[in-house]
Write an enzyme that holds these catalytic residues in place. Structure first.
Site, PDB file in Angstrom:
ATOM      1  N   ASP A   1      15.583 -25.766  11.479  1.00  0.00           N
ATOM      2  CA  ASP A   1      16.393 -27.419  10.950  1.00  0.00           C
ATOM      3  C   ASP A   1      17.738 -27.216  11.170  1.00  0.00           C
ATOM      4  OD1 ASP A   1      15.325 -28.787   7.664  1.00  0.00           O
ATOM      5  OD2 ASP A   1      17.226 -28.901   8.561  1.00  0.00           O
TER       6      ASP A   1
ATOM      7  N   THR B   1       4.481 -41.416  -0.356  1.00  0.00           N
ATOM      8  CA  THR B   1       3.990 -41.922   1.072  1.00  0.00           C
ATOM      9  C   THR B   1       3.877 -40.633   2.357  1.00  0.00           C
ATOM     10  OG1 THR B   1       5.426 -43.183   1.379  1.00  0.00           O
ATOM     11  CG2 THR B   1       3.863 -44.273   0.639  1.00  0.00           C
TER      12      THR B   1
HETATM   13  N1  URA Z   1      13.743 -31.734  11.968  1.00  0.00           N
HETATM   14  C1  URA Z   1      14.355 -30.494  12.133  1.00  0.00           C
HETATM   15  O1  URA Z   1      15.336 -30.417  11.335  1.00  0.00           O
HETATM   16  N2  URA Z   1      13.719 -29.262  12.817  1.00  0.00           N
HETATM   17  C2  URA Z   1      12.451 -29.817  13.271  1.00  0.00           C
HETATM   18  O2  URA Z   1      11.691 -28.813  14.090  1.00  0.00           O
HETATM   19  C3  URA Z   1      11.783 -30.379  13.169  1.00  0.00           C
HETATM   20  C4  URA Z   1      12.504 -31.927  12.358  1.00  0.00           C
END
Ligand code: URA
Length: 209
Positions: free
Chosen positions: A200, A108
Site C-alpha cells: 500500500d 458500490t
Molecule cells: N493501491 C496501493 O497502494 N497498492 C496497490 O497495490 C494497489 C492500490
C-alpha cells in the site's frame, strides 16, 4: 488511443527496486518515491515544445531556447499522489498544484470525489495526474473525469507502478490520456493489490496501517 510509456532509465529502475523491497522503511521509502518523481518528471517533460530566443552572453549574442506552449499543472490524487509531487516540483517549480480527494463508496465500492481544488486556469494548462499505483484504474478514471468536467483539455497520467487491468481501464475510458509509468507489473490480486507491486503506497509513505 492513449499511449503507455514505461521509463526504463537505470536510475529509475534501481530506485524502484528499493521502493518495492518490504525491508525499506518509511523515511527511505518517502525519499526514494520523491527522487523517482523527479526522474520521471525529467522524462515526462522530454516532449515539451521550445521556442527560440536571443540572449546576450558575456561575450556575444546566442540563439537559445526556452519552454513554449502550455503551462503545467500537477494534480496529485490524495493521499499517495502527494508522495511524488514535491519531487516533480523540484524540476518544474512553477507548475501549479491542484488536489483531488476520493473515497470508496461502501455500497458500490466505487471511488467518489470528496475534495477537488484546482488552479483557476486548468483549461489552459497541460495537467499531470499523479497516483503512484494504477490498480483497477477506478480512482484515476474518476479523477480524470473530475478534471474534464471542470474544463481540462490536456491530461497525462503519471504512476510508479501499474497493473495491466488499470492501464486498460484508463485507455478505454480516457483514450486521449497518455500514461507514464516506472513499471508495468503482472496483475491484480483478489484484494486489488498490484502483484508484485510494493504494497500500500499511502501506508508505506506515511507509516500508517
Ligand atoms: N493501491 C496501493 O497502494 N497498492 C496497490 O497495490 C494497489 C492500490
Amino acid at each position: 488511443m492513449g499511449k503507455v510509456y514505461v521509463f526504463d532509465h537505470p536510475l529509475i529502475q534501481h530506485k524502484l527496486t528499493f521502493i518495492r523491497d518490504k525491508r525499506t522503511g518509511t523515511k527511505e521509502f518517502r525519499e526514494l518515491v520523491d527522487e523517482v518523481g523527479t526522474l520521471m518528471a525529467f522524462e515526462i517533460t522530454r516532449d515539451l515544445p521550445l521556442q527560440e530566443v536571443n540572449v546576450q552572453t558575456p561575450v556575444s549574442e546566442a540563439n537559445s531556447k526556452v519552454l513554449a506552449g502550455k503551462k503545467l499543472g500537477l494534480i496529485p490524487i490524495l493521499r499517495a499522489g502527494l508522495g511524488m509531487t514535491d519531487g516533480i516540483l523540484g524540476l518544474i517549480p512553477t507548475a501549479k498544484v491542484g488536489h483531488v480527494g476520493l473515497y470508496r463508496d461502501p455500497e458500490t465500492l466505487q471511488p467518489v470525489e470528496y475534495y477537488v481544488k484546482l488552479p483557476s486556469d486548468i483549461e489552459e494548462r497541460e495537467l499531470i495526474v499523479i497516483d503512484p499505483m494504477l490498480a483497477t484504474g477506478g480512482s484515476a478514471n474518476v479523477a480524470i473525469e473530475a478534471l474534464k468536467k471542470r474544463g481540462a483539455k490536456q491530461i497525462r497520467l503519471m504512476c510508479l507502478i501499474a497493473a495491466p487491468e488499470g492501464v486498460e481501464a484508463v485507455k478505454e475510458e480516457h483514450p486521449d490520456v497518455d500514461i507514464y509509468l516506472a513499471a508495468l507489473d503482472e496483475k491484480l490480486n483478489e484484494k486489488g493489490y498490484i502483484i508484485p507491486g510494493l504494497g500500500d503506497a499511502g501506508d508505506r509513505l506515511y507509516g500508517t496501517k
